[in-house]
Design a protein around this motif. Sequence first.
Motif, PDB file in Angstrom:
ATOM      1  N   ALA A 107      -6.357  -6.586  -0.790  1.00 46.60           N
ATOM      2  CA  ALA A 107      -6.873  -5.921  -1.992  1.00 46.60           C
ATOM      3  C   ALA A 107      -5.889  -6.050  -3.151  1.00 46.60           C
ATOM      4  O   ALA A 107      -6.288  -6.206  -4.309  1.00 46.60           O
ATOM      5  N   VAL A 108      -4.588  -6.002  -2.828  1.00 46.09           N
ATOM      6  CA  VAL A 108      -3.559  -6.183  -3.863  1.00 46.09           C
ATOM      7  C   VAL A 108      -3.694  -7.565  -4.493  1.00 46.09           C
ATOM      8  O   VAL A 108      -3.621  -7.721  -5.713  1.00 46.09           O
ATOM      9  N   ASP A 109      -3.910  -8.580  -3.649  1.00 49.25           N
ATOM     10  CA  ASP A 109      -4.065  -9.945  -4.166  1.00 49.25           C
ATOM     11  C   ASP A 109      -5.311 -10.067  -5.039  1.00 49.25           C
ATOM     12  O   ASP A 109      -5.308 -10.778  -6.049  1.00 49.25           O
ATOM     13  N   ILE A 110      -6.385  -9.377  -4.647  1.00 48.33           N
ATOM     14  CA  ILE A 110      -7.624  -9.432  -5.434  1.00 48.33           C
ATOM     15  C   ILE A 110      -7.421  -8.780  -6.801  1.00 48.33           C
ATOM     16  O   ILE A 110      -7.822  -9.328  -7.834  1.00 48.33           O
ATOM     17  N   MET A 111      -6.787  -7.619  -6.812  1.00 46.57           N
ATOM     18  CA  MET A 111      -6.529  -6.922  -8.076  1.00 46.57           C
ATOM     19  C   MET A 111      -5.490  -7.660  -8.912  1.00 46.57           C
ATOM     20  O   MET A 111      -5.550  -7.668 -10.133  1.00 46.57           O
ATOM     21  N   GLY A 112      -4.526  -8.295  -8.224  1.00 48.65           N
ATOM     22  CA  GLY A 112      -3.450  -8.999  -8.916  1.00 48.65           C
ATOM     23  C   GLY A 112      -2.199  -8.149  -8.988  1.00 48.65           C
ATOM     24  O   GLY A 112      -2.236  -7.015  -9.470  1.00 48.65           O
ATOM     25  N   LYS A 113      -1.085  -8.690  -8.499  1.00 43.74           N
ATOM     26  CA  LYS A 113       0.168  -7.933  -8.516  1.00 43.74           C
ATOM     27  C   LYS A 113       0.624  -7.624  -9.931  1.00 43.74           C
ATOM     28  O   LYS A 113       1.341  -6.660 -10.171  1.00 43.74           O
ATOM     29  N   GLU A 114       0.224  -8.500 -10.863  1.00 41.47           N
ATOM     30  CA  GLU A 114       0.648  -8.292 -12.249  1.00 41.47           C
ATOM     31  C   GLU A 114      -0.163  -7.205 -12.944  1.00 41.47           C
ATOM     32  O   GLU A 114       0.151  -6.805 -14.064  1.00 41.47           O
ATOM     33  N   LYS A 115      -1.222  -6.720 -12.280  1.00 44.86           N
ATOM     34  CA  LYS A 115      -2.069  -5.692 -12.879  1.00 44.86           C
ATOM     35  C   LYS A 115      -1.298  -4.381 -12.973  1.00 44.86           C
ATOM     36  O   LYS A 115      -0.927  -3.785 -11.975  1.00 44.86           O
ATOM     37  N   THR A 116      -1.022  -3.957 -14.189  1.00 44.30           N
ATOM     38  CA  THR A 116      -0.301  -2.709 -14.383  1.00 44.30           C
ATOM     39  C   THR A 116      -1.278  -1.542 -14.335  1.00 44.30           C
ATOM     40  O   THR A 116      -2.465  -1.694 -14.573  1.00 44.30           O
ATOM     41  N   GLY A 117      -0.765  -0.371 -14.002  1.00 42.52           N
ATOM     42  CA  GLY A 117      -1.616   0.814 -13.970  1.00 42.52           C
ATOM     43  C   GLY A 117      -2.152   1.146 -12.606  1.00 42.52           C
ATOM     44  O   GLY A 117      -2.691   2.234 -12.397  1.00 42.52           O
ATOM     45  N   VAL A 118      -2.025   0.228 -11.630  1.00 42.87           N
ATOM     46  CA  VAL A 118      -2.503   0.505 -10.278  1.00 42.87           C
ATOM     47  C   VAL A 118      -1.526  -0.098  -9.266  1.00 42.87           C
ATOM     48  O   VAL A 118      -1.098  -1.233  -9.407  1.00 42.87           O
ATOM     49  N   LEU A 119      -1.153   0.705  -8.262  1.00 44.42           N
ATOM     50  CA  LEU A 119      -0.256   0.256  -7.204  1.00 44.42           C
ATOM     51  C   LEU A 119      -0.835   0.659  -5.848  1.00 44.42           C
ATOM     52  O   LEU A 119      -1.656   1.583  -5.758  1.00 44.42           O
ATOM     53  N   PHE A 120      -0.396  -0.037  -4.809  1.00 41.78           N
ATOM     54  CA  PHE A 120      -0.859   0.227  -3.450  1.00 41.78           C
ATOM     55  C   PHE A 120       0.355   0.536  -2.568  1.00 41.78           C
ATOM     56  O   PHE A 120       1.388  -0.129  -2.671  1.00 41.78           O
ATOM     57  N   GLY A 121       0.203   1.532  -1.683  1.00 33.72           N
ATOM     58  CA  GLY A 121       1.306   1.890  -0.809  1.00 33.72           C
ATOM     59  C   GLY A 121       0.825   2.360   0.550  1.00 33.72           C
ATOM     60  O   GLY A 121      -0.379   2.457   0.812  1.00 33.72           O
ATOM     61  N   LYS A 122       1.797   2.653   1.419  1.00 34.13           N
ATOM     62  CA  LYS A 122       1.453   3.141   2.757  1.00 34.13           C
ATOM     63  C   LYS A 122       2.481   4.180   3.195  1.00 34.13           C
ATOM     64  O   LYS A 122       3.650   4.131   2.800  1.00 34.13           O
ATOM     65  N   VAL A 123       2.020   5.131   4.017  1.00 34.47           N
ATOM     66  CA  VAL A 123       2.877   6.201   4.538  1.00 34.47           C
ATOM     67  C   VAL A 123       2.750   6.239   6.056  1.00 34.47           C
ATOM     68  O   VAL A 123       1.640   6.374   6.594  1.00 34.47           O
ATOM     69  N   ASN A 124       3.872   6.109   6.733  1.00 34.98           N
ATOM     70  CA  ASN A 124       3.911   6.186   8.195  1.00 34.98           C
ATOM     71  C   ASN A 124       3.990   7.660   8.591  1.00 34.98           C
ATOM     72  O   ASN A 124       5.027   8.306   8.424  1.00 34.98           O
ATOM     73  N   ILE A 125       2.899   8.199   9.128  1.00 34.85           N
ATOM     74  CA  ILE A 125       2.863   9.644   9.409  1.00 34.85           C
ATOM     75  C   ILE A 125       3.732  10.027  10.605  1.00 34.85           C
ATOM     76  O   ILE A 125       4.053  11.205  10.797  1.00 34.85           O
ATOM     77  N   THR A 126       4.140   9.043  11.416  1.00 33.86           N
ATOM     78  CA  THR A 126       5.000   9.379  12.557  1.00 33.86           C
ATOM     79  C   THR A 126       6.424   9.693  12.114  1.00 33.86           C
ATOM     80  O   THR A 126       7.168  10.362  12.838  1.00 33.86           O
ATOM     81  N   SER A 127       6.804   9.213  10.924  1.00 30.02           N
ATOM     82  CA  SER A 127       8.148   9.492  10.413  1.00 30.02           C
ATOM     83  C   SER A 127       8.129  10.386   9.179  1.00 30.02           C
ATOM     84  O   SER A 127       9.154  10.955   8.804  1.00 30.02           O
ATOM     85  N   GLU A 128       6.961  10.506   8.535  1.00 29.93           N
ATOM     86  CA  GLU A 128       6.847  11.328   7.324  1.00 29.93           C
ATOM     87  C   GLU A 128       5.958  12.537   7.615  1.00 29.93           C
ATOM     88  O   GLU A 128       4.836  12.654   7.130  1.00 29.93           O
TER      89      GLU A 128
END
Length: 543
Positions: free
Chosen positions: A101-122
């Motif tokens: 999805a990041v590649d589809i939106m484009g990494k250069e696209k400002t205003g939107v970011l994608f992340g992940k949270v590991n719930i076993t450590s957070e």
Amino acid sequence: MCLPAAICCLQTIMGRKMLLLQVIFLFSSSLSVAQAWGGWNFQNDRVQRLEALGIQEEKNLLVLTATTLPRVLNETRFLMVEFYNPLSKQSQNLIKEMGKAVDIMGKEKTGVLFGKVNITSEKLLEQEFAIKNVPTVKLFVEGQRQQPIDCRGVIEAAALVAWLRNQIRLSVVLLMSREQTKTFINSKKLSVIGFFEDLQEGTVELFYELVKDFPEVPFGLTEQRNVWILYGITIDTMVVFQQGTIVHFEECEEDRHILRDLSQIVKFFTMDLVIEYNIETMDQIYDMHIRNHILLFISKNSTEFGALVKTFESVAQEFKNKLIFLMVNTDQVDNTHVLEYFQITSWDIPGVRILNLTKNTRYRMPAEEITFKNMKKFCNNFLDGLAKQQLPSENIPKDWDTKPVKVLVGKNFKEVVFSHKRNVFVMFYAPWSYKCKSLLPVLEELGKKYQYHESVTIAKIDITANDIHQTFLEKYPFFKFFPAKSDLVVPYNGEYTLNAFIDFVEKEIKSQMELEEWSFEEEESDEKEDLSLQDWKKTKEEL
């Protein structure tokens, strides 16, 4: 005349044509609008920027923790986060789709970011956001961590992007009063407001489509007539505000073709003051409605990079709505075709050029030093039609061969220097160079000495105004000797004095004469050998 009345008047005159209003000169900081909304500054690439924030990136997704989540929320308007368990196969599959999805939106696209949270450590984040099942995807809007939007049942990249774009569409603020509108405009560095009579269908749908493509820009919408009157609006119109001031308005037609025009306008106001030219930004650059581009060719690894880019940005601030400022990294292999098009050699770096895309005309900055003053003068001269166009060749002067120093241009260069009839000593110069100008009188004296010589021609060529497509180009001024009856090119590496030039020319003339004598003797020797062989054959036959 008051501002609303002035706008109404201009609307009447211009009809449905694009109009750019310079209400005030913006003495704002050199930060671009895109940077103000969390865009990555091209001087600090994505990796360096993430390192500065203490954030890691894995497979296109930011690795978020209780410490880094607040930092990222401050960097973007939209943050899409997957809460996952590394032991869950479904979690791992969704991580792959999020990366796509990041590649589809484009990494250069400002205003939107994608992340992940590991719930076993957070565990704190797991508890705060009440994560019961994995994977779970949530969307954080406008930096708010309270009540993020749940994305349920979406597991494929294309569907994730479609869902996200719809949420961006829904983020449009409905403006109900003058006070709310003023607050909205004044609180944003850049904002776009649609004034539409019908908010349910018709041209407003084009506006909603536009919103999806610009997550970095806050959009507002109003149908309130008292708000329309405040800004002099009479028909469906899109207005761009910068620093609380109108910088552009565009009347909207119920025509799908206008969507591209609206997109180009918003894109123009969201771009950096200086854009780095590369594969990712190339299409964006050529889609801009401004067709005049000024390019800084420079190595990112050079010690002067930072200072020159800052100077370039300062000039860009003054010509923001007239020229697009581009930085071309000459270290990048993918930019080789650009260097070839502008005929940029290592001696031209750093250098500045202007390109007019409409007429496909090029201009070279007539100055040796890249300073604010020189670049500003170059831009003004170009816009006033006074800049000298860089052509394949100047016209051949009528008296080009009547003076002691012959004048060469692109059209007669090869014909003269590779004629194989005369030895030609050529000065390659730039007319604005102080060093070149100081040497022209010396060249004139040299020309007088050889004006009536039987085999020597002294010549000069403005290397900045003529493309001669030679591989021996150097930093001007430089000199080359083109021997008669040869395709060789002999570089001159001596002192720039009359006596040194004379000694060099005489030495080359002598070398050519010796070479001709040697060639003549070789030919005579070959002829004698041929005759001797013939005599031997004749004698053998007689015997």
